[in-house]
Write a protein that holds these residues in place. Sequence first.
Motif, short mmCIF file in Angstrom:
data_model
loop_
_atom_site.label_atom_id
_atom_site.label_comp_id
_atom_site.label_asym_id
_atom_site.label_seq_id
_atom_site.Cartn_x
_atom_site.Cartn_y
_atom_site.Cartn_z
N ASP A 94 1.27 -1.67 0.09
CA ASP A 94 0.17 0.34 -0.26
C ASP A 94 0.97 1.16 -0.10
N ALA A 95 1.56 1.41 0.72
CA ALA A 95 3.10 2.38 0.47
C ALA A 95 4.37 2.06 0.41
N PRO A 96 4.83 2.99 0.13
CA PRO A 96 5.86 2.70 -1.03
C PRO A 96 6.93 1.73 -0.59
N VAL A 97 7.57 1.32 -0.65
CA VAL A 97 9.45 0.28 -0.50
C VAL A 97 10.13 0.69 -1.91
N ASP A 98 10.82 0.04 -1.06
CA ASP A 98 12.42 0.18 -1.97
C ASP A 98 12.97 -0.83 -2.28
N LEU A 99 13.07 -2.01 -1.91
CA LEU A 99 13.43 -3.20 -1.93
C LEU A 99 12.22 -4.18 -1.66
N ILE A 100 12.16 -4.86 -2.53
CA ILE A 100 11.41 -5.70 -2.52
C ILE A 100 12.00 -8.24 -3.01
N TYR A 101 11.62 -8.76 -2.32
CA TYR A 101 12.23 -10.03 -2.66
C TYR A 101 10.38 -10.57 -3.18
N LEU A 102 11.11 -11.53 -4.15
CA LEU A 102 9.88 -12.30 -4.35
C LEU A 102 10.59 -13.81 -4.62
N CYS A 103 10.37 -14.13 -4.78
CA CYS A 103 11.18 -15.98 -5.56
C CYS A 103 9.62 -16.97 -6.04
N PHE A 104 9.75 -17.13 -7.25
CA PHE A 104 9.02 -17.95 -8.21
C PHE A 104 9.43 -18.49 -9.45
N PRO A 105 9.28 -19.52 -9.70
CA PRO A 105 8.45 -20.76 -8.34
C PRO A 105 8.95 -20.48 -6.99
N ASN A 106 7.94 -20.36 -6.05
CA ASN A 106 7.99 -20.69 -4.70
C ASN A 106 8.56 -21.05 -3.41
N ASN A 107 9.48 -20.89 -3.41
CA ASN A 107 9.69 -21.79 -1.75
C ASN A 107 9.21 -20.66 -0.45
N PRO A 108 8.07 -21.51 0.06
CA PRO A 108 7.58 -23.04 -0.38
C PRO A 108 6.94 -23.17 -0.88
N THR A 109 5.81 -22.47 -1.28
CA THR A 109 4.40 -22.61 -1.64
C THR A 109 4.43 -23.47 -2.74
N GLY A 110 5.23 -23.30 -3.27
CA GLY A 110 5.49 -24.21 -4.51
C GLY A 110 4.37 -23.42 -6.20
N ASN A 132 8.26 3.41 -8.53
CA ASN A 132 8.75 3.65 -7.32
C ASN A 132 10.14 3.85 -6.96
N LYS A 133 10.67 3.56 -8.54
CA LYS A 133 12.61 3.63 -7.90
C LYS A 133 12.78 2.68 -6.57
N ALA A 134 12.00 1.91 -6.84
CA ALA A 134 12.49 0.65 -6.22
C ALA A 134 13.45 -0.43 -7.42
N LEU A 135 13.62 -1.89 -6.17
CA LEU A 135 13.98 -2.93 -7.19
C LEU A 135 13.78 -4.38 -6.14
N ILE A 136 13.68 -4.76 -8.00
CA ILE A 136 13.01 -6.02 -7.06
C ILE A 136 14.28 -7.36 -7.11
N LEU A 137 14.59 -7.91 -6.21
CA LEU A 137 15.78 -9.12 -5.97
C LEU A 137 14.38 -10.88 -6.38
N PHE A 138 15.17 -10.77 -7.28
CA PHE A 138 13.68 -11.83 -7.94
C PHE A 138 14.25 -13.20 -7.80
N ASP A 139 14.28 -14.17 -7.46
CA ASP A 139 14.61 -15.07 -7.13
C ASP A 139 14.72 -16.74 -7.73
N ALA A 140 14.91 -17.06 -9.37
CA ALA A 140 14.22 -17.86 -9.49
C ALA A 140 15.13 -19.35 -9.23
N ALA A 141 15.57 -19.59 -8.53
CA ALA A 141 16.35 -21.06 -8.64
C ALA A 141 15.53 -22.53 -9.06
N TYR A 142 14.27 -22.20 -9.13
CA TYR A 142 12.85 -22.91 -9.00
C TYR A 142 13.09 -22.69 -10.49
N GLU A 143 13.73 -21.85 -12.06
CA GLU A 143 12.68 -21.44 -12.71
C GLU A 143 12.60 -22.79 -13.97
#
Length: 410
Positions: A173-189, A207-218
């Motif tokens: 809802d409010a601006p954030v600067d750093l976003i962690y995302l993981c897909f396919p997801n650990n633990p939910t799949g 938002n001039k934010a950065l995404i750290l995208f973890d694709a360990a399970y791509e």
Amino acid sequence: MITANENYNKLNASYLFADIAKRVQLYQESNPDKEVIRLGIGDVTLPLPPAVIQGFKRGVDEMSQDATFRGYGPEQGYLFLRQAIAAVDFQSRGADIDADEIFVSDGAKCDTGNFQELFSNNITIAIPDPVYPVYLDTNVMAGRTGGFKDGRYQGIVYMDCLKEKAFMPDLPDAPVDLIYLCFPNNPTGATATRDQLAAWVDYARENKALILFDAAYEAFIRDENLPRSIYEIPGAKEVAVEFRSLSKTAGFTGTRCGFTVVPKACMIYTAKGSKVSLHDMWNRRQSTKFNGVSYPVQKAAEAVYSQEGQAQIKANIDYYLANARVVRQTMTELGFDHVGGENAPYIWIDGNGRDSWEFFDLLLDKAGVVCTPGQGFGRCGAQYIRISAFNSPENVAKAMARVKEVLKKL
Ligand code: PLP
């Protein structure tokens, strides 16, 4: 007087996998004749594919000859590997990533943990719940959070991943600067569609934010409509870093190799708002603190990208996905809602109101099957368990038969 980094004291004392190991050990001591089947920790069980072993051996042989011996290599990885990765993993899917935007490493745990060093301490960080614990703990160690209270670190923006939203986090809802995302997801799949990732890319750009995208399970993605890389989304190169790992992709959990993509177009900002190249910063960080992955391991990794290697790793992943199918079928028959396991090695199972540790103990004590209690991944996992498909089909079938016996009596 040498003083300690007291941020370490804030870390939630319980370490999930150590707690699980303790309970399993106790069970084995009291039931020495019972065979335990482990579907908990996400470690591969198949050996390295033949093409990879050949590449590995060629690398070792080269190290034995004057003419081909190699000492220190480039901190960023050998070009032969970076080029193979760029061509096969990115360019072939329309993602315009160059070899020199790829930094080879000894795995995604180190990179996802180390990357936060590049940011100031007063950023706002959004992290999903449940989550792979490394993102959170490394920011705690760095002093970017307050204490641990009611199952959460103060100062973090937690993004609840709930069943009614298919375990997809909402945009903050409010601006954030750093976003962690993981897909396919650990633990939910759970997996993210192109439109869902595009919404995050748009958010980061606005938002001039950065995404750290973890694709360990791509590599587990079988649905051709799903993106495997965030760089398949237009505009992502300016706002996202992607982490990849050969651990689950090619059985490198003990061999150690992964890589991080830091596009040259990706910028962060000084306090006064000037642009800073994230690529230059990570290059500087790696050159100062890292001396590269061993040459034979990089030769083994290169072989993953050969035609043979690609076919062999696909067959191995199919083997694990067939296990996942058996777990999903069992849970469907038993009436337990679940997600994952179709494009991911993990199945996230709703315990129908049962506490995750209680569910864990039930499966261990009554069926001799080890899963992972969802609580260990965050507060939103408190009523879920994670079952991993990393085991043999025989063991998975045996485990599911035992689980069926136990759960159908409930
Ligand atoms: N990222 C996620 C989401 C993981 O689940 C794991 C390992 O379990 C890793 C990264 C670490 O991978 P690596 O073995 O490359 O360090």
